[in-house]
Design a protein around this motif. Structure first.
Motif, short mmCIF file in Angstrom:
data_model
loop_
_atom_site.label_atom_id
_atom_site.label_comp_id
_atom_site.label_asym_id
_atom_site.label_seq_id
_atom_site.Cartn_x
_atom_site.Cartn_y
_atom_site.Cartn_z
N THR A 1 0.86 -1.19 0.00
CA THR A 1 0.00 0.00 0.00
C THR A 1 0.89 1.23 0.00
N ALA A 2 0.55 2.20 -0.85
CA ALA A 2 1.35 3.42 -0.96
C ALA A 2 0.60 4.61 -0.37
N LEU A 3 1.22 5.26 0.61
CA LEU A 3 0.70 6.53 1.12
C LEU A 3 1.50 7.62 0.42
N ILE A 4 0.89 8.23 -0.58
CA ILE A 4 1.58 9.24 -1.39
C ILE A 4 1.08 10.61 -0.96
N GLU A 5 2.01 11.41 -0.40
CA GLU A 5 1.65 12.71 0.16
C GLU A 5 2.37 13.82 -0.59
N LYS A 6 1.64 14.91 -0.83
CA LYS A 6 2.23 16.11 -1.41
C LYS A 6 1.50 17.31 -0.82
N ASN A 7 2.26 18.22 -0.24
CA ASN A 7 1.71 19.44 0.37
C ASN A 7 0.59 19.14 1.36
N GLY A 8 0.78 18.09 2.16
CA GLY A 8 -0.18 17.75 3.19
C GLY A 8 -1.43 17.04 2.71
N LYS A 9 -1.47 16.67 1.42
CA LYS A 9 -2.62 15.96 0.87
C LYS A 9 -2.18 14.56 0.43
N TYR A 10 -3.09 13.59 0.60
CA TYR A 10 -2.79 12.20 0.25
C TYR A 10 -3.59 11.77 -0.96
N LEU A 11 -2.95 10.97 -1.80
CA LEU A 11 -3.59 10.45 -3.00
C LEU A 11 -4.46 9.25 -2.64
N VAL A 12 -5.73 9.32 -2.99
CA VAL A 12 -6.63 8.17 -2.86
C VAL A 12 -7.29 7.94 -4.22
N LEU A 13 -7.63 6.70 -4.49
CA LEU A 13 -8.21 6.31 -5.77
C LEU A 13 -9.59 5.71 -5.54
N LYS A 14 -10.48 5.92 -6.47
CA LYS A 14 -11.81 5.32 -6.38
C LYS A 14 -11.82 4.03 -7.18
N ARG A 15 -12.21 2.95 -6.53
CA ARG A 15 -12.27 1.65 -7.20
C ARG A 15 -13.34 1.65 -8.27
N SER A 16 -13.08 0.96 -9.33
CA SER A 16 -14.02 0.84 -10.43
C SER A 16 -15.26 0.08 -9.99
N ASN A 17 -16.38 0.40 -10.60
CA ASN A 17 -17.61 -0.36 -10.34
C ASN A 17 -17.55 -1.74 -10.97
N LYS A 18 -16.50 -2.01 -11.75
CA LYS A 18 -16.32 -3.33 -12.37
C LYS A 18 -15.59 -4.30 -11.43
N ASN A 19 -14.99 -3.77 -10.34
CA ASN A 19 -14.29 -4.63 -9.40
C ASN A 19 -15.27 -5.57 -8.71
N ILE A 20 -14.78 -6.73 -8.36
CA ILE A 20 -15.61 -7.72 -7.67
C ILE A 20 -15.90 -7.28 -6.24
N THR A 21 -14.88 -6.74 -5.57
CA THR A 21 -15.05 -6.33 -4.18
C THR A 21 -14.91 -4.82 -4.04
N ASN A 22 -15.58 -4.27 -3.07
CA ASN A 22 -15.47 -2.85 -2.71
C ASN A 22 -15.71 -1.90 -3.88
N LYS A 23 -16.70 -2.19 -4.70
CA LYS A 23 -17.01 -1.35 -5.86
C LYS A 23 -17.23 0.10 -5.44
N GLY A 24 -16.57 1.02 -6.16
CA GLY A 24 -16.77 2.44 -5.94
C GLY A 24 -16.22 3.00 -4.64
N ARG A 25 -15.46 2.22 -3.91
CA ARG A 25 -14.91 2.69 -2.63
C ARG A 25 -13.57 3.37 -2.85
N TRP A 26 -13.22 4.25 -1.94
CA TRP A 26 -11.96 4.99 -2.00
C TRP A 26 -10.88 4.25 -1.23
N GLN A 27 -9.66 4.28 -1.78
CA GLN A 27 -8.54 3.61 -1.12
C GLN A 27 -7.22 4.19 -1.59
N PHE A 28 -6.17 3.91 -0.85
CA PHE A 28 -4.83 4.26 -1.28
C PHE A 28 -4.41 3.33 -2.41
N PRO A 29 -3.45 3.74 -3.25
CA PRO A 29 -2.96 2.82 -4.27
C PRO A 29 -2.38 1.57 -3.58
N GLU A 30 -2.83 0.41 -4.03
CA GLU A 30 -2.33 -0.83 -3.43
C GLU A 30 -2.61 -2.00 -4.35
#
Length: 92
Positions: free
Chosen positions: A11-40
């Protein structure tokens, strides 16, 4: 626990200027559709953690990992259908 599946992840915690990058999972994923997460992602068999981190971040964000620092390990258990998964997330 018999029948549990162990999954090693990076899992990557990517920070720049006090903000962290999070990604929204695709609705095509089997698990956790549309949920936000760190790149992993899952570590492939025989792959070391740093190589897996660089690959996953590149696949998911098109960013290149230049510098990384190991932060820690997070572990949890997920139960889905008739399977039990033990996840070990190595956080960088």
């Amino acid at each position: 626990m018999p029948g549990q599946i162990i999954i090693l992840m990076v899992t990557a915690l990517i920070e720049k200027n006090g903000k962290y990058l999070v990604l929204k999972r695709s609705n095509k994923n089997i698990t956790n559709k549309g949920r936000w997460q760190f790149p992993e992602g899952k570590v492939r068999f025989g792959e070391n953690l740093l190589k897996a981190l660089k690959r996953e971040v590149g696949e998911e964000t098109n960013l290149v990992v230049v510098d990384s620092k190991f932060i820690g390990i997070h572990s949890n258990i997920l139960k889905e259908a008739h399977s039990v998964f033990r996840l070990f997330r190595t956080v960088f």
